[in-house]
Write a protein that holds these residues in place. Structure first.
Motif, PDB file in Angstrom:
ATOM      1  N   VAL A 267     -40.471  -5.498  32.073  1.00 26.06           N
ATOM      2  CA  VAL A 267     -39.303  -5.859  30.900  1.00 26.06           C
ATOM      3  C   VAL A 267     -39.416  -7.517  30.860  1.00 26.06           C
ATOM      4  CG1 VAL A 267     -36.768  -6.345  30.306  1.00 26.06           C
ATOM      5  CG2 VAL A 267     -37.679  -3.914  31.650  1.00 26.06           C
ATOM      6  N   VAL A 268     -39.651  -7.950  29.781  1.00 29.80           N
ATOM      7  CA  VAL A 268     -39.581  -9.397  29.679  1.00 29.80           C
ATOM      8  C   VAL A 268     -38.441  -9.881  28.941  1.00 29.80           C
ATOM      9  CG1 VAL A 268     -40.854 -11.185  28.617  1.00 29.80           C
ATOM     10  CG2 VAL A 268     -42.129  -9.153  29.330  1.00 29.80           C
ATOM     11  N   PHE A 269     -37.526 -10.918  29.737  1.00 25.73           N
ATOM     12  CA  PHE A 269     -36.564 -11.439  29.002  1.00 25.73           C
ATOM     13  C   PHE A 269     -36.567 -12.884  28.559  1.00 25.73           C
ATOM     14  CE2 PHE A 269     -35.086  -8.292  32.312  1.00 25.73           C
ATOM     15  CZ  PHE A 269     -34.080  -7.631  31.530  1.00 25.73           C
ATOM     16  N   GLY A 270     -36.007 -13.311  27.493  1.00 26.50           N
ATOM     17  CA  GLY A 270     -36.074 -14.687  27.246  1.00 26.50           C
ATOM     18  C   GLY A 270     -35.174 -15.597  28.317  1.00 26.50           C
ATOM     19  N   THR A 271     -35.422 -16.657  28.496  1.00 22.19           N
ATOM     20  CA  THR A 271     -34.763 -17.608  29.414  1.00 22.19           C
ATOM     21  C   THR A 271     -33.427 -18.032  28.820  1.00 22.19           C
ATOM     22  OG1 THR A 271     -35.925 -19.626  28.353  1.00 22.19           O
ATOM     23  CG2 THR A 271     -36.961 -18.323  30.192  1.00 22.19           C
ATOM     24  N   GLU A 272     -33.323 -17.966  27.625  1.00 30.31           N
ATOM     25  CA  GLU A 272     -31.796 -18.744  27.151  1.00 30.31           C
ATOM     26  C   GLU A 272     -30.781 -18.044  27.713  1.00 30.31           C
ATOM     27  OE1 GLU A 272     -35.210 -19.445  24.588  1.00 30.31           O
ATOM     28  OE2 GLU A 272     -34.478 -17.715  25.251  1.00 30.31           O
TER      29      GLU A 272
ATOM     30  N   GLU B 222     -30.275 -24.175  33.359  1.00 29.43           N
ATOM     31  CA  GLU B 222     -31.170 -25.401  33.183  1.00 29.43           C
ATOM     32  C   GLU B 222     -31.925 -25.978  34.227  1.00 29.43           C
ATOM     33  OE1 GLU B 222     -28.686 -28.827  32.027  1.00 29.43           O
ATOM     34  OE2 GLU B 222     -28.102 -27.740  30.054  1.00 29.43           O
ATOM     35  N   GLU B 223     -31.675 -25.228  35.529  1.00 28.30           N
ATOM     36  CA  GLU B 223     -32.515 -25.634  36.918  1.00 28.30           C
ATOM     37  C   GLU B 223     -33.260 -24.392  37.058  1.00 28.30           C
ATOM     38  OE1 GLU B 223     -29.612 -26.448  39.873  1.00 28.30           O
ATOM     39  OE2 GLU B 223     -28.847 -28.559  39.052  1.00 28.30           O
ATOM     40  N   ASN B 224     -33.447 -23.372  36.226  1.00 26.88           N
ATOM     41  CA  ASN B 224     -34.291 -22.215  36.429  1.00 26.88           C
ATOM     42  C   ASN B 224     -33.933 -21.162  37.344  1.00 26.88           C
ATOM     43  OD1 ASN B 224     -36.286 -21.033  34.995  1.00 26.88           O
ATOM     44  ND2 ASN B 224     -37.867 -21.938  36.210  1.00 26.88           N
ATOM     45  N   ASN B 225     -32.533 -21.341  37.438  1.00 28.90           N
ATOM     46  CA  ASN B 225     -31.855 -20.336  38.249  1.00 28.90           C
ATOM     47  C   ASN B 225     -31.351 -19.060  37.534  1.00 28.90           C
ATOM     48  OD1 ASN B 225     -32.549 -21.730  40.945  1.00 28.90           O
ATOM     49  ND2 ASN B 225     -30.906 -23.117  40.177  1.00 28.90           N
ATOM     50  N   LEU B 226     -31.144 -18.117  38.071  1.00 28.61           N
ATOM     51  CA  LEU B 226     -30.437 -16.897  37.286  1.00 28.61           C
ATOM     52  C   LEU B 226     -28.942 -17.301  37.186  1.00 28.61           C
ATOM     53  CD1 LEU B 226     -31.505 -13.740  39.509  1.00 28.61           C
ATOM     54  CD2 LEU B 226     -32.292 -14.507  37.208  1.00 28.61           C
ATOM     55  N   THR B 227     -28.749 -16.902  35.776  1.00 36.80           N
ATOM     56  CA  THR B 227     -27.258 -17.057  35.496  1.00 36.80           C
ATOM     57  C   THR B 227     -26.385 -16.131  36.082  1.00 36.80           C
ATOM     58  OG1 THR B 227     -27.219 -15.619  33.584  1.00 36.80           O
ATOM     59  CG2 THR B 227     -28.095 -18.116  33.149  1.00 36.80           C
ATOM     60  N   PRO B 228     -25.046 -16.634  36.283  1.00 31.63           N
ATOM     61  CA  PRO B 228     -24.117 -15.882  37.049  1.00 31.63           C
ATOM     62  C   PRO B 228     -24.337 -14.158  36.329  1.00 31.63           C
ATOM     63  CG  PRO B 228     -23.119 -17.732  37.020  1.00 31.63           C
ATOM     64  CD  PRO B 228     -24.612 -17.661  36.152  1.00 31.63           C
TER      65      PRO B 228
ATOM     66  N   ASN C  67     -41.565 -18.425  36.000  1.00 31.26           N
ATOM     67  CA  ASN C  67     -41.134 -17.926  37.181  1.00 31.26           C
ATOM     68  C   ASN C  67     -39.683 -18.468  37.482  1.00 31.26           C
ATOM     69  OD1 ASN C  67     -43.466 -16.294  37.780  1.00 31.26           O
ATOM     70  ND2 ASN C  67     -44.402 -18.029  38.654  1.00 31.26           N
ATOM     71  N   PRO C  68     -38.557 -17.646  37.895  1.00 27.41           N
ATOM     72  CA  PRO C  68     -37.442 -18.308  38.173  1.00 27.41           C
ATOM     73  C   PRO C  68     -37.378 -19.191  38.967  1.00 27.41           C
ATOM     74  CG  PRO C  68     -37.441 -15.965  38.125  1.00 27.41           C
ATOM     75  CD  PRO C  68     -38.761 -16.429  38.036  1.00 27.41           C
ATOM     76  N   ASP C  69     -38.542 -19.381  40.102  1.00 29.81           N
ATOM     77  CA  ASP C  69     -38.346 -20.604  41.049  1.00 29.81           C
ATOM     78  C   ASP C  69     -38.968 -21.778  40.735  1.00 29.81           C
ATOM     79  OD1 ASP C  69     -40.672 -19.185  41.069  1.00 29.81           O
ATOM     80  OD2 ASP C  69     -40.795 -18.656  43.259  1.00 29.81           O
ATOM     81  N   GLU C  70     -39.500 -21.736  39.196  1.00 28.06           N
ATOM     82  CA  GLU C  70     -40.355 -22.746  38.968  1.00 28.06           C
ATOM     83  C   GLU C  70     -39.466 -23.630  37.818  1.00 28.06           C
ATOM     84  OE1 GLU C  70     -43.891 -21.522  37.452  1.00 28.06           O
ATOM     85  OE2 GLU C  70     -44.994 -21.142  39.268  1.00 28.06           O
ATOM     86  N   GLU C  71     -39.731 -25.083  37.946  1.00 28.23           N
ATOM     87  CA  GLU C  71     -38.951 -25.963  36.761  1.00 28.23           C
ATOM     88  C   GLU C  71     -39.460 -25.494  35.657  1.00 28.23           C
ATOM     89  OE1 GLU C  71     -38.716 -29.948  37.726  1.00 28.23           O
ATOM     90  OE2 GLU C  71     -37.829 -29.575  39.774  1.00 28.23           O
ATOM     91  N   LEU C  72     -38.517 -25.420  34.325  1.00 28.19           N
ATOM     92  CA  LEU C  72     -38.970 -25.191  33.228  1.00 28.19           C
ATOM     93  C   LEU C  72     -39.520 -26.606  32.541  1.00 28.19           C
ATOM     94  CD1 LEU C  72     -36.025 -23.280  31.665  1.00 28.19           C
ATOM     95  CD2 LEU C  72     -38.306 -22.318  32.078  1.00 28.19           C
TER      96      LEU C  72
END
Length: 207
Positions: free
Chosen positions: A159-164, A169-175, A202-207
């Protein structure tokens, strides 16, 4: 001629046209209001002219229709044999017609204008699903959670999700996305993220 009478005449003319189109068709005629969607279906069926029937639409197993400015999926619900559906980069807001397309395995709805994905909750054979795009303002992920918990989405599925709405902004998962992410990944789903142009991150990389 006043507006009310004009509308009545137009409606009557449309109804007569539908009846005439259906004359001689052995199965019920299906009206597809979105001309771009109809053209894509006709191209898949190699049937440029004549009425489209329920029997015709049952023959459609794949529909590749990106970049066509499709906005309305009405009528697609009759394509119950569909397994592959690519509607990438259109203007689609509602995907309700997909709810009963139980054979779908590969679905690309990226770069549309979705807000509600409830129709995906019961599509248990999906192996690939793309929902990325800055205009896909999806804030409620419970349909996918329900799908996974019912034995649908699972090991090896993507499953591919958009980052928005999933990463900050720090590329961490939103709550709001933390719990759905954990449920999907615990079910074995390969969860991926894509920025506006479709590039995976990747979530652990900076956008």
């Amino acid at each position: 001629m006043n507006r009310t009478l004009l509308l009545r005449v137009s409606s009557l003319t449309f109804a007569i046209g539908v009846l005439l189109l259906g004359a001689g068709c052995p199965y019920p005629v299906v009206f597809i209001p979105d001309q771009a969607l109809e053209s894509a279906i006709r191209a898949e069926l190699n049937k440029p002219f004549g009425c489209l029937t329920e029997e015709d639409l049952l023959q459609v197993t794949e529909l590749i229709a990106p970049n066509l400015a499709i906005a309305d999926l009405s009528g697609l619900e009759y394509c119950r044999s569909l397994t592959v559906l690519d509607l990438h980069n259109n203007y689609i807001r509602s995907i309700k017609p997909l709810a009963n397309l139980k054979n779908l395995t590969w679905v690309d709805l990226g770069a549309n204008r979705l807000t509600n994905i409830e129709a995906l909750s019961g599509l248990f054979f999906i192996e690939y699903l793309n929902l990325y795009g800055q205009d896909n303002d999806i804030l409620v992920w419970t349909p996918l959670v329900a799908n996974a918990q019912a034995g649908g989405l699972g090991g090896g599925d993507v499953v591919v999700f958009g980052t928005e709405w999933t990463l900050d902004e720090e590329n961490n998962l939103t709550p709001e996305f933390q719990e759905p992410y954990e449920i999907l990944t615990n079910a074995g789903v390969d969860v991926r993220f894509a920025i506006e142009d479709g590039t995976l991150v990747n979530p652990d990389e900076e956008l």
